[in-house]
Design an enzyme around this catalytic site. Sequence first.
Site, PDB file in Angstrom:
ATOM      1  N   THR A   1       7.428   3.600  13.251  1.00 41.14           N
ATOM      2  CA  THR A   1       8.387   3.178  12.218  1.00 41.14           C
ATOM      3  C   THR A   1       8.881   4.407  11.481  1.00 41.14           C
ATOM      4  OG1 THR A   1       7.342   1.033  12.032  1.00 41.14           O
ATOM      5  CG2 THR A   1       8.640   1.746  10.148  1.00 41.14           C
TER       6      THR A   1
ATOM      7  N   HIS B   1      14.264  -2.724   8.318  1.00 39.08           N
ATOM      8  CA  HIS B   1      12.969  -3.132   7.771  1.00 39.08           C
ATOM      9  C   HIS B   1      13.099  -4.454   6.998  1.00 39.08           C
ATOM     10  CE1 HIS B   1       8.990  -0.975   7.468  1.00 39.08           C
ATOM     11  NE2 HIS B   1       8.741  -1.976   6.647  1.00 39.08           N
TER      12      HIS B   1
HETATM   13  C1  LIG Z   1       5.896  -9.005   4.698  1.00 34.47           C
HETATM   14  C2  LIG Z   1       6.444  -7.953   5.615  1.00 34.47           C
HETATM   15  C3  LIG Z   1       5.648  -6.876   5.957  1.00 34.47           C
HETATM   16  C4  LIG Z   1       6.131  -5.891   6.826  1.00 34.47           C
HETATM   17  N1  LIG Z   1       5.297  -4.883   7.220  1.00 34.47           N
HETATM   18  C5  LIG Z   1       5.739  -3.984   8.136  1.00 34.47           C
HETATM   19  C6  LIG Z   1       4.864  -2.998   8.646  1.00 34.47           C
HETATM   20  O1  LIG Z   1       3.694  -2.934   8.299  1.00 34.47           O
HETATM   21  N2  LIG Z   1       5.361  -2.115   9.558  1.00 34.47           N
HETATM   22  C7  LIG Z   1       6.668  -2.159   9.984  1.00 34.47           C
HETATM   23  O2  LIG Z   1       7.085  -1.341  10.800  1.00 34.47           O
HETATM   24  N3  LIG Z   1       7.512  -3.108   9.531  1.00 34.47           N
HETATM   25  C8  LIG Z   1       7.080  -4.016   8.627  1.00 34.47           C
HETATM   26  N4  LIG Z   1       7.933  -5.002   8.193  1.00 34.47           N
HETATM   27  C9  LIG Z   1       9.304  -5.068   8.729  1.00 34.47           C
HETATM   28  C10 LIG Z   1       9.351  -5.935   9.995  1.00 34.47           C
HETATM   29  O3  LIG Z   1       8.732  -5.305  11.075  1.00 34.47           O
HETATM   30  C11 LIG Z   1      10.794  -6.258  10.413  1.00 34.47           C
HETATM   31  O4  LIG Z   1      11.529  -5.069  10.499  1.00 34.47           O
HETATM   32  C12 LIG Z   1      11.493  -7.233   9.466  1.00 34.47           C
HETATM   33  O5  LIG Z   1      10.588  -8.190   8.972  1.00 34.47           O
HETATM   34  C13 LIG Z   1      12.616  -7.943  10.194  1.00 34.47           C
HETATM   35  O6  LIG Z   1      13.301  -8.804   9.353  1.00 34.47           O
HETATM   36  P1  LIG Z   1      13.016 -10.389   9.250  1.00 34.47           P
HETATM   37  O7  LIG Z   1      11.812 -10.523   8.399  1.00 34.47           O
HETATM   38  O8  LIG Z   1      14.251 -10.899   8.605  1.00 34.47           O
HETATM   39  O9  LIG Z   1      12.784 -10.910  10.658  1.00 34.47           O
HETATM   40  C14 LIG Z   1       7.466  -5.979   7.316  1.00 34.47           C
HETATM   41  C15 LIG Z   1       8.271  -7.077   6.947  1.00 34.47           C
HETATM   42  C16 LIG Z   1       7.771  -8.048   6.113  1.00 34.47           C
HETATM   43  C17 LIG Z   1       8.653  -9.224   5.769  1.00 34.47           C
END
Ligand SMILES: Cc1cc2nc3c(=O)[nH]c(=O)nc-3n(C[C@H](O)[C@H](O)[C@H](O)COP(=O)(O)O)c2cc1C
Length: 356
Positions: free
Chosen positions: A161, A254
Amino acid sequence: MEPVDHEPLNVHDYERLAEERVDAGVFGYIAGGAGDEHTLRANVDAFRRVALRPRMLVDVSAVSARTTVLGHDVSMPLLVAPTAYQRLMHRDGEGATARAAAATGTVFCQSSLSSLRPAELAVEAPEAIRWLQLYWSRDRPFVADVVAEAEECGATAIVLTVDVPFAGRRERDLRLAFTLPEDLPLPNLSPNLDRPLDPGAGLGPIHDEALTWRDLEWLTSRTALPLVVKGVLTAEDAILACEHGAAGIVVSNHGGRQLDGVPASLDSLPEVVEAVAERCEILLDGGIRRGVDVLVALALGARAVLAGRAVLYGLAADGEAGATRVLELLRDEIELGLALLGCPTPADVTPAHVIA
Ligand SMILES: Cc1cc2nc3c(=O)[nH]c(=O)nc-3n(C[C@H](O)[C@H](O)[C@H](O)COP(=O)(O)O)c2cc1C
């Protein structure tokens, strides 16, 4: 919000159930975004601006959502995005979500901020196709160990990431004074570094803010696993990712949690697709709530998408069963959507199937 008094029919129903069942702080952490949440809303709205252009009298008697992603056979072009702290959403945490992914035939991407080491996840969900998402800390020997453990235990890709040199400022977390419980295990964080600060306040030292593209060579020299670069929004960075050995790119902001004001990830997809010109596989995440959203992303050049919040709402609402049901519902929606679009398989979806 209206209470859900029927069998949940879609991701929206699971979102409402999740809100009923978890603490307000945890729900705000899942649902919220950075700043004024412009990008968070844009991610969802972008799909509504692209209309589908279906073809009729195509033989869709044997429609299937099956496809391949980085060489893996998957039941649909939708994978589980890496998301942190899943044990806060349900006591069974990442094991439950990974088993849900395995049960529905898709990839589970484990976050660096999970409560299981890669080896423990392999025991909890041996059938799952497991990828490891990496936040690359300043403790390089520790990072090398986690990556090596993932590889030994059967993970099949590393997802780096790149959009979190610092955590975005998520004001819902601040308003609700959301903090991590002291006893939440985070075994993929170096014991030589502090715990991450509370999510609203920043990410602490879990990611080396000085990293540059040149550092990717160190990572690719440490592992034979394919590298997926997650968090690319421009043609320039997509080209750099390819030049530095990425097998895949996730076009992602993200989930609107980092730089508020960047475009919806769907709106960044065309420039990345054009720049990459099939040198690596392009995935997209952000705003996926319906099977038809996946069809739009495929038409604009993504090989597959990842779903973050949609799966977390299922997990928060009903643990493994809820996460599994969300993935089943999305798979059914994708299949029905393919049939009605006149596309027997995901590979049949082309730019001519949308009015962008
Ligand atoms: C609660 C939460 C925690 C997340 N934690 C991470 C993480 O630890 N690492 C990461 O690369 N992306 C993280 N993300 C981003 C997700 O991988 C992803 O890019 C994003 O949720 C996509 O959008 P959506 O929730 O509308 O599907 C997180 C997203 C959310 C909602």
